[in-house]
Design a protein around this motif. Structure first.
Motif, PDB file in Angstrom:
ATOM      1  N   GLN A   1      -4.342   8.775  -1.105  1.00 33.01           N
ATOM      2  CA  GLN A   1      -3.104   8.329  -1.705  1.00 33.01           C
ATOM      3  C   GLN A   1      -2.055   9.425  -1.832  1.00 33.01           C
ATOM      4  O   GLN A   1      -1.234   9.390  -2.727  1.00 33.01           O
ATOM      5  CB  GLN A   1      -3.395   7.698  -3.072  1.00 33.01           C
ATOM      6  CG  GLN A   1      -4.366   6.552  -3.017  1.00 33.01           C
ATOM      7  CD  GLN A   1      -4.012   5.512  -1.982  1.00 33.01           C
ATOM      8  OE1 GLN A   1      -2.854   5.255  -1.715  1.00 33.01           O
ATOM      9  NE2 GLN A   1      -5.010   4.927  -1.353  1.00 33.01           N
TER      10      GLN A   1
ATOM     11  N   THR B   1       1.361  11.356  -0.940  1.00 38.80           N
ATOM     12  CA  THR B   1       2.639  10.766  -0.579  1.00 38.80           C
ATOM     13  C   THR B   1       3.435  11.706   0.305  1.00 38.80           C
ATOM     14  O   THR B   1       3.255  12.913   0.278  1.00 38.80           O
ATOM     15  CB  THR B   1       3.472  10.449  -1.837  1.00 38.80           C
ATOM     16  OG1 THR B   1       3.674  11.657  -2.550  1.00 38.80           O
ATOM     17  CG2 THR B   1       2.769   9.440  -2.707  1.00 38.80           C
TER      18      THR B   1
ATOM     19  N   ARG C   1       3.141   0.041  -3.860  1.00 37.36           N
ATOM     20  CA  ARG C   1       2.777   0.713  -2.611  1.00 37.36           C
ATOM     21  C   ARG C   1       3.908   0.501  -1.601  1.00 37.36           C
ATOM     22  O   ARG C   1       4.298  -0.631  -1.317  1.00 37.36           O
ATOM     23  CB  ARG C   1       1.477   0.141  -2.060  1.00 37.36           C
ATOM     24  CG  ARG C   1       1.056   0.778  -0.742  1.00 37.36           C
ATOM     25  CD  ARG C   1      -0.255   0.228  -0.231  1.00 37.36           C
ATOM     26  NE  ARG C   1      -1.317   0.639  -1.131  1.00 37.36           N
ATOM     27  CZ  ARG C   1      -2.107  -0.213  -1.806  1.00 37.36           C
ATOM     28  NH1 ARG C   1      -1.924  -1.501  -1.681  1.00 37.36           N
ATOM     29  NH2 ARG C   1      -3.055   0.231  -2.597  1.00 37.36           N
TER      30      ARG C   1
ATOM     31  N   SER D   1       4.960   1.139   2.307  1.00 35.97           N
ATOM     32  CA  SER D   1       4.311   1.433   3.589  1.00 35.97           C
ATOM     33  C   SER D   1       5.203   1.026   4.747  1.00 35.97           C
ATOM     34  O   SER D   1       6.141   0.249   4.593  1.00 35.97           O
ATOM     35  CB  SER D   1       2.965   0.716   3.679  1.00 35.97           C
ATOM     36  OG  SER D   1       3.143  -0.673   3.560  1.00 35.97           O
TER      37      SER D   1
ATOM     38  N   CYS E   1      -0.417   0.826  10.519  1.00 32.08           N
ATOM     39  CA  CYS E   1       0.349   0.814   9.269  1.00 32.08           C
ATOM     40  C   CYS E   1       0.165   2.149   8.563  1.00 32.08           C
ATOM     41  O   CYS E   1      -0.918   2.715   8.567  1.00 32.08           O
ATOM     42  CB  CYS E   1      -0.103  -0.328   8.367  1.00 32.08           C
ATOM     43  SG  CYS E   1       0.336  -1.946   9.008  1.00 32.08           S
ATOM     44  N   VAL E   2       1.235   2.642   7.955  1.00 33.35           N
ATOM     45  CA  VAL E   2       1.215   3.945   7.301  1.00 33.35           C
ATOM     46  C   VAL E   2       1.670   3.777   5.857  1.00 33.35           C
ATOM     47  O   VAL E   2       2.761   3.256   5.610  1.00 33.35           O
ATOM     48  CB  VAL E   2       2.151   4.935   8.030  1.00 33.35           C
ATOM     49  CG1 VAL E   2       2.203   6.262   7.305  1.00 33.35           C
ATOM     50  CG2 VAL E   2       1.725   5.116   9.467  1.00 33.35           C
ATOM     51  N   THR E   3       0.845   4.218   4.916  1.00 36.88           N
ATOM     52  CA  THR E   3       1.234   4.209   3.506  1.00 36.88           C
ATOM     53  C   THR E   3       2.095   5.435   3.246  1.00 36.88           C
ATOM     54  O   THR E   3       1.676   6.566   3.482  1.00 36.88           O
ATOM     55  CB  THR E   3      -0.005   4.226   2.595  1.00 36.88           C
ATOM     56  OG1 THR E   3      -0.794   3.069   2.880  1.00 36.88           O
ATOM     57  CG2 THR E   3       0.398   4.211   1.132  1.00 36.88           C
ATOM     58  N   LEU E   4       3.305   5.191   2.750  1.00 35.34           N
ATOM     59  CA  LEU E   4       4.252   6.270   2.512  1.00 35.34           C
ATOM     60  C   LEU E   4       4.192   6.801   1.084  1.00 35.34           C
ATOM     61  O   LEU E   4       4.314   7.998   0.864  1.00 35.34           O
ATOM     62  CB  LEU E   4       5.675   5.795   2.820  1.00 35.34           C
ATOM     63  CG  LEU E   4       5.909   5.295   4.249  1.00 35.34           C
ATOM     64  CD1 LEU E   4       7.263   4.629   4.361  1.00 35.34           C
ATOM     65  CD2 LEU E   4       5.776   6.427   5.238  1.00 35.34           C
TER      66      LEU E   4
ATOM     67  N   GLU F   1       2.602   5.718  -3.167  1.00 34.92           N
ATOM     68  CA  GLU F   1       2.035   4.841  -4.180  1.00 34.92           C
ATOM     69  C   GLU F   1       2.404   5.409  -5.540  1.00 34.92           C
ATOM     70  O   GLU F   1       2.246   6.607  -5.775  1.00 34.92           O
ATOM     71  CB  GLU F   1       0.519   4.742  -4.045  1.00 34.92           C
ATOM     72  CG  GLU F   1       0.081   3.914  -2.872  1.00 34.92           C
ATOM     73  CD  GLU F   1      -1.415   3.677  -2.854  1.00 34.92           C
ATOM     74  OE1 GLU F   1      -2.143   4.356  -3.604  1.00 34.92           O
ATOM     75  OE2 GLU F   1      -1.848   2.823  -2.095  1.00 34.92           O
TER      76      GLU F   1
END
Length: 179
Positions: free
Chosen positions: A3, A5, A75, A77, A86-89, A91
């Protein structure tokens, strides 16, 4: 996924981070973000992989809210049809910061802002751009110092293009009859 960022860069900087990846060796992958493309570097069964995906292949920047016992988790993304890309940017549990980051990432990639309604279902949201004030127009004001530098009529009107050209007869004589 880990997680950590990203920080939105200014200019043409490239943001990078390490994320969890179940299929990669060591369970890790490196993600590099650029306004034009996303690069995913990982090693699978000893073989290095570098995936460079153009930003046009992504659908937009998505914000999703997940209710947890500790509170709401927001979240942000980068959404792609393939869940592996998919990319989590970011949270966060802070709603104002998440909305600000959502707008900044959408501006960084020049992508539409999306809201996740259900798992895998996104809806486009039309919000004013960053720095825009409520009720402010997108057009320049008439009484600004720059307005005097350019002709106003030309800035408002488009040039007319005639679809039909007039017929021109050269070397012809005109016959006139007065009966």
């Amino acid at each position: 996924m880990q997680q950590a960022t990203f920080n939105v860069g200014t200019g043409d900087e490239i943001a990078a981070r390490v994320a969890d990846d179940a299929r990669a060796d060591g369970g890790r992958r490196m993600i590099l973000l650029d306004p034009r493309y996303v690069t995913i570097k990982r090693r699978v069964r000893g073989m290095k992989m570098h995936l460079s995906v153009p930003i046009e292949n992504y659908l937009g920047v998505v914000i999703a809210c997940e209710n947890q016992p500790e509170g709401a988790l927001y979240r942000i993304s980068l959404a792609h049809r393939d869940p592996e890309l998919c990319v989590t940017l970011k949270e966060t549990r802070d709603r104002p910061r998440s909305l600000d980051a959502w707008r900044r990432w959408a501006a960084f990639f020049a992508m539409p802002r999306l809201v996740e309604r259900d798992a895998g279902e996104w809806e486009t949201v039309a919000l004013p751009p960053l720095g825009a004030k409520a009720g402010a127009s997108a057009f320049p004001r008439r009484h600004t110092p720059l307005a005097k530098r350019r002709p106003r009529r030309r800035s408002r009107c488009k040039a007319a293009i005639s679809a039909t050209r007039p017929s021109v007869f050269r070397g012809e004589r005109e016959i006139i009859c007065y009966e």
